[in-house]
Each structure stands twice: as structure tokens, then as C-alpha cells.
Motif scaffolding. Structure first.
Motif, mmCIF file in Angstrom:
data_model
loop_
_atom_site.group_PDB
_atom_site.id
_atom_site.type_symbol
_atom_site.label_atom_id
_atom_site.label_comp_id
_atom_site.label_asym_id
_atom_site.label_seq_id
_atom_site.Cartn_x
_atom_site.Cartn_y
_atom_site.Cartn_z
ATOM 1 N N GLY A 155 0.815 -1.198 0.000
ATOM 2 C CA GLY A 155 0.000 0.000 0.000
ATOM 3 C C GLY A 155 0.853 1.254 0.000
ATOM 4 O O GLY A 155 2.000 1.255 0.453
ATOM 5 N N GLY A 156 0.272 2.363 -0.516
ATOM 6 C CA GLY A 156 0.951 3.649 -0.511
ATOM 7 C C GLY A 156 0.742 4.378 0.811
ATOM 8 O O GLY A 156 0.056 3.899 1.718
ATOM 9 N N VAL B 162 -10.771 -5.806 -3.460
ATOM 10 C CA VAL B 162 -10.069 -6.248 -2.254
ATOM 11 C C VAL B 162 -8.704 -6.858 -2.542
ATOM 12 O O VAL B 162 -7.952 -7.145 -1.606
ATOM 13 C CB VAL B 162 -10.927 -7.282 -1.477
ATOM 14 C CG1 VAL B 162 -12.219 -6.647 -0.998
ATOM 15 C CG2 VAL B 162 -11.216 -8.515 -2.337
ATOM 16 N N ASP B 163 -8.362 -7.082 -3.788
ATOM 17 C CA ASP B 163 -7.077 -7.705 -4.104
ATOM 18 C C ASP B 163 -5.940 -6.709 -3.914
ATOM 19 O O ASP B 163 -6.067 -5.524 -4.261
ATOM 20 C CB ASP B 163 -7.064 -8.213 -5.551
ATOM 21 C CG ASP B 163 -7.983 -9.398 -5.740
ATOM 22 O OD1 ASP B 163 -7.907 -10.315 -4.908
ATOM 23 O OD2 ASP B 163 -8.776 -9.393 -6.701
ATOM 24 N N PRO B 164 -4.803 -7.145 -3.378
ATOM 25 C CA PRO B 164 -3.666 -6.238 -3.158
ATOM 26 C C PRO B 164 -2.987 -5.870 -4.465
ATOM 27 O O PRO B 164 -3.139 -6.560 -5.476
ATOM 28 C CB PRO B 164 -2.741 -7.068 -2.267
ATOM 29 C CG PRO B 164 -3.047 -8.486 -2.629
ATOM 30 C CD PRO B 164 -4.517 -8.521 -2.933
ATOM 31 N N PRO B 165 -2.224 -4.763 -4.471
ATOM 32 C CA PRO B 165 -1.492 -4.378 -5.682
ATOM 33 C C PRO B 165 -0.450 -5.414 -6.053
ATOM 34 O O PRO B 165 -0.013 -6.219 -5.233
ATOM 35 C CB PRO B 165 -0.840 -3.046 -5.288
ATOM 36 C CG PRO B 165 -1.586 -2.574 -4.081
ATOM 37 C CD PRO B 165 -2.062 -3.798 -3.378
ATOM 38 N N THR C 85 0.409 7.899 -3.395
ATOM 39 C CA THR C 85 -0.935 7.444 -3.786
ATOM 40 C C THR C 85 -1.074 5.933 -3.778
ATOM 41 O O THR C 85 -2.195 5.412 -3.682
ATOM 42 C CB THR C 85 -1.268 7.945 -5.194
ATOM 43 O OG1 THR C 85 -0.319 7.408 -6.143
ATOM 44 C CG2 THR C 85 -1.216 9.462 -5.258
ATOM 45 N N GLY C 86 0.053 5.203 -3.902
ATOM 46 C CA GLY C 86 -0.045 3.764 -4.074
ATOM 47 C C GLY C 86 -0.265 3.405 -5.526
ATOM 48 O O GLY C 86 -0.481 4.283 -6.377
ATOM 49 N N THR C 87 -0.227 2.134 -5.827
ATOM 50 C CA THR C 87 -0.367 1.682 -7.213
ATOM 51 C C THR C 87 -1.787 1.258 -7.556
ATOM 52 O O THR C 87 -2.086 0.953 -8.705
ATOM 53 C CB THR C 87 0.573 0.495 -7.474
ATOM 54 O OG1 THR C 87 0.259 -0.562 -6.555
ATOM 55 C CG2 THR C 87 2.028 0.907 -7.271
ATOM 56 N N ALA C 88 -2.703 1.213 -6.575
ATOM 57 C CA ALA C 88 -4.090 0.821 -6.823
ATOM 58 C C ALA C 88 -4.940 2.063 -7.017
ATOM 59 O O ALA C 88 -4.791 3.066 -6.311
ATOM 60 C CB ALA C 88 -4.644 -0.010 -5.667
ATOM 61 N N ALA C 89 -5.854 2.006 -7.975
ATOM 62 C CA ALA C 89 -6.719 3.143 -8.251
ATOM 63 C C ALA C 89 -7.720 3.335 -7.109
ATOM 64 O O ALA C 89 -8.281 2.369 -6.589
ATOM 65 C CB ALA C 89 -7.467 2.926 -9.574
ATOM 66 N N GLY C 90 -7.938 4.595 -6.726
ATOM 67 C CA GLY C 90 -8.956 4.896 -5.722
ATOM 68 C C GLY C 90 -8.604 4.489 -4.314
ATOM 69 O O GLY C 90 -9.485 4.390 -3.455
ATOM 70 N N ALA D 29 -6.321 -0.442 -1.930
ATOM 71 C CA ALA D 29 -5.441 -1.528 -1.494
ATOM 72 C C ALA D 29 -5.476 -1.791 0.003
ATOM 73 O O ALA D 29 -5.106 -2.876 0.446
ATOM 74 C CB ALA D 29 -3.999 -1.226 -1.914
ATOM 75 N N GLY D 30 -5.912 -0.828 0.815
ATOM 76 C CA GLY D 30 -5.749 -0.980 2.253
ATOM 77 C C GLY D 30 -6.941 -1.475 3.022
ATOM 78 O O GLY D 30 -6.880 -1.583 4.254
ATOM 79 N N ILE D 31 -8.041 -1.821 2.348
ATOM 80 C CA ILE D 31 -9.256 -2.162 3.091
ATOM 81 C C ILE D 31 -9.064 -3.406 3.955
ATOM 82 O O ILE D 31 -9.523 -3.445 5.115
ATOM 83 C CB ILE D 31 -10.461 -2.337 2.138
ATOM 84 C CG1 ILE D 31 -11.727 -2.608 2.956
ATOM 85 C CG2 ILE D 31 -10.202 -3.419 1.103
ATOM 86 C CD1 ILE D 31 -12.996 -2.579 2.137
ATOM 87 N N ILE D 32 -8.381 -4.409 3.450
ATOM 88 C CA ILE D 32 -8.195 -5.629 4.249
ATOM 89 C C ILE D 32 -7.136 -5.401 5.325
ATOM 90 O O ILE D 32 -7.242 -5.933 6.433
ATOM 91 C CB ILE D 32 -7.848 -6.810 3.339
ATOM 92 C CG1 ILE D 32 -9.054 -7.141 2.450
ATOM 93 C CG2 ILE D 32 -7.437 -8.026 4.152
ATOM 94 C CD1 ILE D 32 -8.882 -8.335 1.564
ATOM 95 N N SER D 33 -6.135 -4.592 5.023
ATOM 96 C CA SER D 33 -5.150 -4.270 6.057
ATOM 97 C C SER D 33 -5.811 -3.575 7.244
ATOM 98 O O SER D 33 -5.341 -3.689 8.379
ATOM 99 C CB SER D 33 -4.056 -3.365 5.476
ATOM 100 O OG SER D 33 -3.332 -4.037 4.459
#
Length: 495
Positions: free
Chosen positions: A177-178, A315-318, A248-253, A256-260
Motif C-alpha cells: 500500500g501507498g 479487495v485484491d492487493p497491488p 498514492t499507491g499503485t491501486a486506483a482509488g 489496497a488498504g481495506i483488508i489491512s
């Protein structure tokens, strides 16, 4: 082997004969005579010995101790207070204890309904048991247990909440995550842990607690991520495409961090303890403990699925981390240290223990990432090797501390970061969404990694602990040999 069996048979026959004589004698006793009073005193003493050993077992079990640790500790205490023998059967929620003394025996069966983890209390109890001496009185033992029970938690509510937030924020970086995703995940986890703390204090059902906290933390994450994105959109002077990837991280919107944000709900301590129970062939204890873990994971996973389905949230990680070497390795070291320290705090470990567990994790965890990403080892094999190294390091630190800190309390906070929480919860979400192929692939991967962790920790225990290599060591552990040799120098000191 025959001599050992014969000795056991003779001992059993002796117990039965003495019990028969006591019973026959009791039938002819004057209910108000001196003999009857002496017999009643013997039975009262046996009851007190049985009750104090059962009390110790309950305190260990509610602190998260393994079945093996509970049985050994109860047997040592039984011998210390004057019992001739002690046998017990321990599961995750029940203890059956039989104490032999004074020519008779007493069996108690008790249910354990308080589930949790308290590493500091577990280590105090373990330290107390290690320093037991023959001839200690039941009254003295109860006083010490009262003092141990009376210790306040190592950390207050605010520190507990922040520990969860910092741990999950660092976990988010380890999951690629970013910066913004890490901050949002940390805030959401802090909110979720605050709710969990209040619900557990009120002794609410654990499965309901895990589901509600998962709902709140996941919803909080989405709300904060959407709010931050809306704020950026409203600031036309900011060119979002020019923002650095580490920010920003590599995932759009910021998905990436919801499961973390819900990884503070991963029941790492009972999961690893349950696996160690199975390795020790304490099958009933291990299966019941792992069933409890599975139910908690399902509860939290159902909550994440419901929230992700409602808001159509990925929900998938980057696929790649937001920064590159050499900063990536250094930040992973710092993140591993903070995350392990935070999880140790959630387990209510002492500050020094938190530091040592975090230091071990900070050394071995980034190396595991590096060897996997450079295709030197498979993920599962690298995890197993890391678990082995963590177990060996925990034994060294435990010995340096004079065995004040147990191997489990040291190794679990360092090993919990290897539990693949993101693939696990993502697999449950994929399954609920009907994507069974992806779900099965993820679950198989998760299962192999968890098995590798258990195997690595078990091998470390077998190398360092004789009680894990042979069953004969279990009998030796109950004989108070160390205390008898140490004499007065082994007085128990409560800090």
C-alpha cells in the motif's frame, strides 16, 4: 519398559488398597469421633490442593497458554503443594483434573469461558511455576495467584487503540500500500480496535464482536478513502497524475488498504498455539482452538465481503510495492518492527518483550520478502525458514532473560506478520462473490503458508525444548527437580 509398567501397576494398586481401607474405616467411624475429624481434614486438604491447581489451569488457559503448558504447570503445582500425582486433560474450553494424595483422589471438571490473550500474565504464571519449591502451602499459592490476577493491563485503552492503528498501517505497507492507504488503514483499524475493546470489556459474543468490528473498520476505511479522493478532486490546482506513487499507491482509488484495516482481527495467538497443540498431539485442544479461530476469521471475512459488495470495492492487493530498493528494504524493516511491536502490545506483552519480538521480526521479515521477490525460494518455504529462525531466536532471548519471557510470547508477535491475512480475507470475499476458482487458489496458498509457519515453529521447539522431543520429558517436568536443586535461591520474586 516392563519395569516402568510394573511400577505404575504397583502404584495404582497401592492407591486402590489405601482408598478401600479408608472407605472401610470410615464406615465404622463415629461421626463425631477424632478419626472422623482427621479423615475430614484429609479430604478438605485434598480439595484445597485440587482447587488451587485447577485455578492455575484456568488462569493459564484464559491467558492463551497451550494445552501442554497448562498440563505441565498444573502437575508441577500439584506436586509442590503435596499431591502424589496429578493428571489432567485440557482442551480449549475445558479442564479435567485428578489429584492423588493421602491415599485417595479427587477429580474436578471445569469449563473455561474466558477466551483471550494476555502475554504478560502468561509469563508471570510461567515464572511462578518455574520457581515452585516442594512444601509450598495452598494459602501461599493463592496469595501469589491473587497478586498475578490483580495486575492491571500493561497498556491503557488509548495505547491499545494506537497500537492497532500503527500495526495495521505498517501491515498495509508490507501489503504494497501507498502512504495514504497506510494512513487510512491505520485510522480505520484504530476505530475498529476501540469498538472491539469496549465490546470485549462487556463480555459480548466473540463472533458478533469480530463481525461488527470488521464492518465498522471496513466501512470507515471506504468512507475515509472516498472522502480523501473527493477532497483531491475538489482541489483543481493539484495535478493528481503528478503525485508520486509512494504517496498514492499503485491501486486506483486507494483500494489496497481495506483488508489491512481489519488485520487486527486476525487471531494470530490462538492460531499458532492451536497448531502447536496439534504438533504436541493434544488433538482435542488443537482442533477446538483452531475451530474457534476459523469461526472468528469467517465472521470478520463475512463483514469485509458485505462491505465490499455494498460499495463495489476491490479487495485484491497491488501487484508491486510503491517504492523501490534500497528504500523498500529499509522501510520494510521499520514497518516490520512497528507492526510486530503493535501486535505484541495487543497481546498485552511487557514493553521489553515487545521490543525483542519486534527486533527479531525486523531482521528476518524483510529478508523473507527479498528472497521471494528475487525467486530464490518459494513463498511457503521462505515462510517456514523464517518461522524456524524466529523460534530459535525466541529461545535465545528467553534464555538470556532467565526464562522470564516464554518462547511463545516472543515468537507469536514476530510470526503473526507472516499470516497471509490479505489473501485469506480476499479469498473469502471471492468465494462469496461466486469467483470460486480464485477463492480456491487463494485458500490453498493461505493453507500452505499457515502450515509452513506451524512446521517452522514446531521444529524450533523440538530443537530447543526436550519436552517437545520425547514424552518422557513431560514426566520429568512435573518432578520439581530444578526447584529441589535450587533450594532457597529459587524463591519466586514478583516484580
Amino acid at each position: 519398559m516392563r519395569q516402568h509398567n510394573l511400577s505404575s501397576d504397583e502404584k495404582t494398586s497401592k492407591h486402590l488398597e489405601i482408598t478401600r481401607l479408608k472407605t472401610e474405616h470410615h464406615e465404622h467411624l463415629n461421626p463425631h469421633g477424632a478419626d472422623h475429624e482427621r479423615l475430614r481434614e484429609v479430604r478438605d486438604r485434598l480439595a484445597a490442593q485440587s482447587q488451587v491447581t485447577m485455578r492455575l489451569g484456568h488462569m493459564l488457559l484464559e491467558s492463551g497458554a497451550s494445552s501442554y503448558r497448562v498440563k505441565v504447570s498444573m502437575a508441577r503445582l500439584g506436586r509442590a503443594v503435596g499431591a502424589e500425582e496429578h493428571h489432567s486433560q485440557v482442551t480449549f474450553g475445558e479442564i479435567s483434573s485428578t489429584v492423588y494424595a493421602h491415599g485417595t483422589f479427587r477429580t474436578e471438571v471445569s469449563e473455561q469461558r474466558v477466551f483471550g490473550t494476555n502475554a504478560a500474565k502468561l509469563d508471570r504464571l510461567r515464572h511462578f511455576v518455574q520457581h515452585l519449591k516442594p512444601g509450598v502451602t495452598v494459602e501461599d499459592v493463592n496469595k501469589i495467584l491473587d497478586r498475578i490476577q490483580g495486575f492491571a493491563p500493561e497498556y491503557g485503552t488509548t495505547a491499545n487503540m494506537l497500537a492497532s492503528g500503527f500495526a495495521c498501517a505498517c501491515f498495509c505497507f508490507l501489503n504494497r500500500g501507498g502512504l495514504i492507504e497506510c494512513l487510512i488503514a491505520g485510522i480505520a483499524a484504530t476505530i475498529g480496535q476501540a469498538l472491539r475493546k469496549q465490546m470485549l470489556v462487556r463480555h459480548m459474543n466473540h463472533f458478533g464482536v469480530w463481525m461488527m468490528c470488521g464492518l465498522v473498520a471496513a466501512t470507515a476505511y471506504i468512507g475515509l478513502a472516498v472522502g480523501f479522493q473527493a477532497t483531491l478532486d475538489s482541489m483543481h490546482a493539484i495535478n493528481q497524475s503528478a503525485l508520486p506513487v509512494w504517496f498514492t499507491g499503485t491501486a486506483a482509488g486507494y483500494h489496497a488498504g481495506i483488508i489491512s484495516a481489519v488485520l487486527f482481527l486476525v487471531p494470530g495467538f490462538p492460531l499458532l498455539t492451536g497448531m502447536l497443540d496439534l504438533v504436541r498431539t493434544d488433538i482435542s485442544a488443537g482442533i477446538s482452538r483452531l475451530t474457534y479461530v476459523l469461526m472468528l476469521v469467517i465472521s470478520a471475512g463475512a463483514a469485509v465481503w458485505l462491505v465490499s459488495l455494498t460499495f463495489n470495492w476491490a479487495v485484491d492487493p497491488p501487484k508491486s510495492p510503491p517504492v523501490g530498493d534500497p528504500w523498500l528494504f529499509l522501510i520494510r524493516m521499520a514497518s516490520s518492527f512497528i507492526a510486530a511491536f503493535g501486535f505484541a502490545m495487543l497481546f498485552n506483552a511487557e514493553k521489553k518483550l515487545c521490543f525483542w519480538a519486534a527486533l527479531v521480526c525486523a531482521i528476518v521479515n524483510p529478508i523473507r520478502f527479498w528472497v521471494v521477490e528475487n525467486d530464490l525460494f518459494l513463498w511457503q518455504f521462505a515462510v517456514g525458514v523464517e518461522a524456524l529462525l524466529i523460534g530459535l531466536a525466541a529461545d535465545v532471548i528467553s534464555r538470556i532473560s532467565g526464562f522470564r519471557y516464554s518462547r511463545v510470547s516472543l515468537s507469536v508477535p514476530a510470526a503473526v506478520l507472516m499470516i497471509p491475512g490479505v489473501p485469506l480475507y480476499a479469498a473469502l470475499t471471492h468465494m462469496n462473490q461466486g469467483d470460486y476458482t480464485q477463492a480456491i487458489n487463494s485458500l490453498v496458498e493461505v493453507l500452505l503458508v499457515i502450515l509452513a509457519i506451524g512446521i517452522g515453529l514446531a521444529i524450533a521447539r523440538m530443537i530447543t525444548d526436550p519436552g517437545w522431543r520425547t514424552e518422557a520429558a513431560l514426566a520429568k517436568a512435573t518432578r520439581l527437580a530444578e526447584a529441589e536443586r535450587a533450594g532457597a535461591a529459587s524463591e519466586f520474586v514478583m516484580r
